[in-house]
Design a protein around this motif. Structure first.
Motif, mmCIF file in Angstrom:
data_model
loop_
_atom_site.group_PDB
_atom_site.id
_atom_site.type_symbol
_atom_site.label_atom_id
_atom_site.label_comp_id
_atom_site.label_asym_id
_atom_site.label_seq_id
_atom_site.Cartn_x
_atom_site.Cartn_y
_atom_site.Cartn_z
ATOM 1 N N UNK A 174 0.823 -1.212 0.000
ATOM 2 C CA UNK A 174 0.000 0.000 0.000
ATOM 3 C C UNK A 174 0.854 1.259 0.000
ATOM 4 N N UNK A 175 2.102 1.139 0.482
ATOM 5 C CA UNK A 175 2.979 2.299 0.511
ATOM 6 C C UNK A 175 4.049 2.247 -0.571
ATOM 7 N N UNK A 176 3.864 1.390 -1.556
ATOM 8 C CA UNK A 176 4.938 1.199 -2.528
ATOM 9 C C UNK A 176 5.062 2.403 -3.443
ATOM 10 N N UNK A 177 6.163 2.470 -4.118
ATOM 11 C CA UNK A 177 6.405 3.573 -5.028
ATOM 12 C C UNK A 177 5.459 3.454 -6.225
ATOM 13 N N UNK A 178 4.735 4.501 -6.468
ATOM 14 C CA UNK A 178 3.723 4.460 -7.511
ATOM 15 C C UNK A 178 4.382 4.651 -8.881
ATOM 16 N N UNK A 179 4.029 3.781 -9.765
ATOM 17 C CA UNK A 179 4.620 3.753 -11.113
ATOM 18 C C UNK A 179 4.324 5.081 -11.830
ATOM 19 N N UNK A 180 5.244 5.485 -12.711
ATOM 20 C CA UNK A 180 5.224 6.823 -13.313
ATOM 21 C C UNK A 180 3.900 7.199 -13.983
ATOM 22 N N UNK A 181 3.414 6.328 -14.834
ATOM 23 C CA UNK A 181 2.194 6.618 -15.586
ATOM 24 C C UNK A 181 1.031 6.835 -14.615
ATOM 25 N N UNK A 182 0.994 5.951 -13.615
ATOM 26 C CA UNK A 182 -0.033 6.022 -12.595
ATOM 27 C C UNK A 182 0.097 7.336 -11.817
ATOM 28 N N UNK A 183 1.350 7.700 -11.515
ATOM 29 C CA UNK A 183 1.611 8.912 -10.735
ATOM 30 C C UNK A 183 1.091 10.149 -11.460
ATOM 31 N N UNK A 184 1.343 10.200 -12.772
ATOM 32 C CA UNK A 184 0.900 11.348 -13.573
ATOM 33 C C UNK A 184 -0.614 11.489 -13.497
ATOM 34 N N UNK A 185 -1.304 10.346 -13.673
ATOM 35 C CA UNK A 185 -2.768 10.403 -13.687
ATOM 36 C C UNK A 185 -3.340 10.666 -12.299
ATOM 37 N N UNK A 186 -2.671 10.096 -11.317
ATOM 38 C CA UNK A 186 -3.112 10.306 -9.937
ATOM 39 C C UNK A 186 -3.034 11.786 -9.573
ATOM 40 N N UNK A 187 -1.937 12.430 -9.958
ATOM 41 C CA UNK A 187 -1.785 13.862 -9.678
ATOM 42 C C UNK A 187 -2.820 14.675 -10.454
ATOM 43 N N UNK A 200 3.472 12.007 -6.716
ATOM 44 C CA UNK A 200 3.076 10.656 -6.342
ATOM 45 C C UNK A 200 4.179 9.613 -6.330
ATOM 46 N N UNK A 201 5.383 9.941 -6.765
ATOM 47 C CA UNK A 201 6.456 8.982 -6.526
ATOM 48 C C UNK A 201 7.777 9.714 -6.292
ATOM 49 N N UNK A 202 8.762 8.944 -5.818
ATOM 50 C CA UNK A 202 9.978 9.594 -5.362
ATOM 51 C C UNK A 202 10.744 10.269 -6.490
ATOM 52 N N UNK A 203 10.762 9.657 -7.671
ATOM 53 C CA UNK A 203 11.559 10.280 -8.734
ATOM 54 C C UNK A 203 10.948 11.620 -9.128
ATOM 55 N N UNK A 204 9.634 11.744 -9.025
ATOM 56 C CA UNK A 204 8.998 13.032 -9.330
ATOM 57 C C UNK A 204 9.292 14.058 -8.233
ATOM 58 N N UNK A 205 9.296 13.599 -7.000
ATOM 59 C CA UNK A 205 9.616 14.525 -5.899
ATOM 60 C C UNK A 205 11.058 15.013 -6.023
ATOM 61 N N UNK A 206 11.928 14.087 -6.434
ATOM 62 C CA UNK A 206 13.326 14.457 -6.640
ATOM 63 C C UNK A 206 13.459 15.458 -7.783
ATOM 64 N N UNK A 207 12.723 15.210 -8.849
ATOM 65 C CA UNK A 207 12.778 16.089 -10.014
ATOM 66 C C UNK A 207 12.346 17.515 -9.652
ATOM 67 N N UNK A 208 11.337 17.620 -8.791
ATOM 68 C CA UNK A 208 10.867 18.946 -8.370
ATOM 69 C C UNK A 208 11.980 19.699 -7.647
ATOM 70 N N UNK A 209 12.729 18.981 -6.810
ATOM 71 C CA UNK A 209 13.824 19.625 -6.085
ATOM 72 C C UNK A 209 14.960 19.980 -7.050
ATOM 73 N N UNK A 210 15.207 19.087 -8.013
ATOM 74 C CA UNK A 210 16.236 19.388 -9.025
ATOM 75 C C UNK A 210 15.904 20.661 -9.791
#
Ligand SMILES: [Zn+2]
Lengths: 124, 600
Positions: free
Chosen positions: B335-348, B454-464
């Motif tokens: 339930x706490x797993x890293x959400x896959x990219x495509x899913x993350x985009x749509x979830x947001x 919705x996932x760590x790589x996106x959160x990292x990208x925002x900081x980048x």
């Protein structure tokens, strides 16, 4: 959108675009609204901006007021000059129009003074 | 007949009372009473809703003969007791009808015979073990039992008291507040070597558990009447299996999954092994009572009086902290797993962008007060400096500072319009691709934004992106919602606020009842826990409701916003993954984790 904002905007986030700067402005509605003049602020901002980009943008909107093509020296105490620059930086606003990426031609609409810089999923 | 012959007047009153109760029974559960004795009695005016329990029924009625069944109906004020012999039922009827004071407020219970007993909606199954459950009777000798009991001194001050139940931990403390152990803080006392013989024995009987060597032991001391609420041991905390040794007393442990409810007798000196489905998919618990009623193999009931029970629960801490089981609906790792990219985009898109556009006005009206620490940062800049607020919302932090140039940007068109109406300079953008040149901004704030990714790589990208637009020497302040809403015993303003606003009698206990919501997206479905507002978080990725009241009271709509709540140090670690970042300050502020960093 103020021209000071335009001075830092780029379209380099589009996939395939390398510089994306400066963005071209096509305006259908430009407004000049009064903003409090702070000479100290204008003087401090000038070294941070791209003078050419500001000049071309203002000229394309017809608001350059015959300012010099190059940033003059010793402008800190030239109130007249600072006032004119203040007008270009903060008072001239594009209300309606679009920004255009110089490399890809992608258009970003400006509506009600707000630039929409959102990209589609397939553009990034 | 009983010794005391009732006077005629009393009998008449009793009959009137019974006639009324029979009518209610017929109407409520469609049960007809009969005047000739049968094996089954109905207690017409007492049941679960009156606080009557199975064991109370057993205690009294078993005096009259062997009971074959007790049927308690949820939400009803009647219940049924069946005897193996008709004579026993008759004897109980004559002795208790109108005389046994076990109904509400110690009123007498009224009885009748019935032909048939209704079936309860959830039937309790006896002695049928959930898959993966094993019970080894007489696993240890009485001598070994005594030796093990001697290991634990419950009078020692180190014992914790849990709802009057004494607890002692070895190896690692099991923290009931987070339902997990703190892997970084092993206890001085590890699992006593005196228990090692258990694993040799287990390996001999059940070779599949060869190699099981626990590093965590919880010893519970249950006095008669004490129990433990239903729970599943946190998946990500421990390996499979979980093993429990019962000392001092036998007890009935209940297991539940979906609609299935089964009772398992754990005899004194037995070893319980929970593995596979029984460990991951079934809850287990012990009903607090003084004796257990046990259904025998012959179908009858017997009563087992509880004495003091000491249980040794052995577990092996899951070193990876990530469970890989298939029982996903109960699995915190899944339930706490890293959400896959495509899913993350749509979830947001569905659960962040759309929601903010819908709630923009209401949201803006509730966001007036800037946080002092953010204000201090914004005001720390020099004249002529450029500041960017990434995710500026309604522009709460813009134009506080007249000697700097402030630009706001946000993903929500409606929020940006609010900024524009307030005469702030703002544009629409996504924080993952900020349309600003490299190395040209003096200061960036991003308050309560990155937790919506919705996932760590996106959160990292925002900081980048923030680092990219900053000048060398430029500074950024980032705020994200903290998983930990209670810090140093001080509840965050988020939880506190509710205390003030809460009306009515519902008590706040800091715990939340998490429900789950399946979100349907183009790329598939995802199940996320829905947070109950103003309580502690129980998952990292969740949906938080925003209630929007319409003009009419009943026109309330609920929007679910996606959040990733950050654990302590998570934001710092994320920032440090980006090159040229030097953290100047990292702190906790009003339920948020905050990092102030500088671009090198
Ligand atoms: Zn799991």
């Amino acid at each position: 959108m103020k021209l000071l904002t335009h001075n830092v905007l780029t379209s380099k986030c589009i996939r395939g675009v390398t510089v994306g700067y400066p963005l071209l402005i096509k305006a259908t509605n430009v407004k000049v609204s009064e903003v409090e003049f702070k000479p100290d602020f204008v003087a401090k901002v000038l070294p941070k901006i791209e003078w050419d980009v500001l000049a071309n943008a203002a000229e394309s909107l017809g608001h350059w007021q015959n300012l010099p093509k190059e940033l003059p020296n010793n402008y800190e105490n030239d109130t007249d000059f600072l006032k004119k620059i203040h007008r270009v930086l903060l008072e001239v606003e594009v209300i309606q129009g679009e920004l255009i990426c110089p490399e890809s031609g992608r258009k970003f609409p400006i509506t009600n003074g707000i630039a929409n810089m959102l990209l589609n999923e397939d553009e990034v | 007949m009983s010794q005391n012959v009732e006077p005629f007047k009393g009998l008449k009153k009793l009959n009137r009372k019974l006639a009324k109760l029979h009518h209610i029974l017929k109407r409520d559960i469609n049960i007809s009473t009969v005047s000739t004795p049968t094996n089954n009695l109905v207690l017409c005016n007492s049941g679960l809703v009156n606080g009557l329990t199975e064991d109370q029924v057993f205690e009294h009625f078993s005096k009259h003969g062997e009971i074959s069944n007790i049927t308690m109906l949820p939400g009803k004020s009647c219940c049924f007791v069946s005897f193996s012999k008709k004579d026993s039922a008759t004897s109980a009827y004559e002795c208790f009808n109108g005389k046994l004071n076990i109904s509400q407020n110690n009123r007498p219970v009224y009885l009748s015979f019935v032909e048939e007993v209704p079936k309860p909606s959830i039937e309790v199954i006896w002695n049928e073990l959930p898959p993966g459950l094993l019970v080894f009777k007489n696993f240890i000798s009485t001598e070994e039992e005594l030796n093990l009991l001697k290991l634990i001194d419950f009078n020692h001050e180190q014992c914790g008291l849990l709802k009057h139940r004494l607890v002692k931990h070895f190896g690692f403390e099991f923290r009931y507040d987070i339902n997990n152990v703190d892997k970084n803080q092993p206890l001085d006392q590890s699992v006593p070597t005196e228990t090692d013989f258990l694993w040799l024995k287990l390996a001999q009987i059940q070779p599949e558990f060869k190699g099981f060597k626990p590093d965590q032991l919880t010893v519970n001391h249950y006095a008669p009447g004490q129990g433990i609420p239903h729970h599943i041991d946190t998946h990500s905390a421990f390996e499979d299996p979980i093993i429990c040794l019962s000392l001092g007393s036998s007890i009935v442990m209940e297991f539940k999954k979906d609609g299935t409810h089964t009772c398992v007798l754990l005899p004194q000196r037995s070893l319980l092994v929970m593995s596979g489905e029984s460990r991951y998919d079934w809850t287990h618990g012990i009903v607090p009572r003084k004796f257990d009623i046990i259904k025998t193999k012959l179908g009858g009931y017997t009563c087992l009086k509880r004495t003091t029970r000491v249980s040794f629960t052995f577990r092996k801490v899951l070193s990876t902290g990530k469970c890989e089981c298939f029982y996903r609906s109960k699995c915190d790792s899944f339930l706490n797993c890293n959400i896959e990219e495509k899913m993350a985009v749509q979830l947001e898109k569905m659960h962040v962008h759309k929601v903010y556009d819908n709630i923009a006005n209401h949201f803006s009206n509730t966001r007036h007060k800037p946080w002092p620490n953010v204000m201090d940062f914004v005001q720390s800049f020099d004249s002529g400096d450029f500041l960017v607020d990434v995710g500026c919302g309604n522009g709460k932090y813009l134009s506080n500072n007249t000697h700097t140039f402030e630009i706001g940007c946000d993903r929500s068109a409606n929020l940006i319009e609010i900024c524009r109406n307030r005469k702030f300079e703002a544009f629409l953008t996504d924080c993952l691709s900020i349309p600003i040149r490299d190395n040209c901004i003096d200061g960036v704030i991003s308050i309560a934004v990155i937790h919506h990714l919705a996932n760590e790589s996106r959160r990292l990208q925002a900081i980048q992106e923030i680092v990219r637009i900053l000048k060398k020497g430029g500074k950024a302040l980032i705020y994200v919602w903290a998983h930990e809403q209670v810090k140093n015993k001080q509840k965050s303003s988020y939880i506190m606020q509710d205390r003030k606003n809460r009306k009515g009698t519902k008590e706040m206990n800091g715990q939340c009842l998490t429900s789950a919501q399946q979100v349907s997206l183009d790329s598939g479905n995802i199940t996320l826990p829905v947070h109950s507002n103003r309580s502690n978080f129980q998952a990292d990725d969740l949906l938080v409701p925003w209630k929007l009241k319409g003009d009419e009271e009943e026109n309330e709509s609920v929007f679910l916003r996606f959040y990733h709540v950050f654990k302590e140090h998570e934001l710092e670690e994320l920032c440090l993954k980006v090159e040229n970042v030097r953290i100047l300050k990292s702190y906790y502020d009003q339920g948020n984790w905050c990092v102030l960093f500088q671009k090198m």
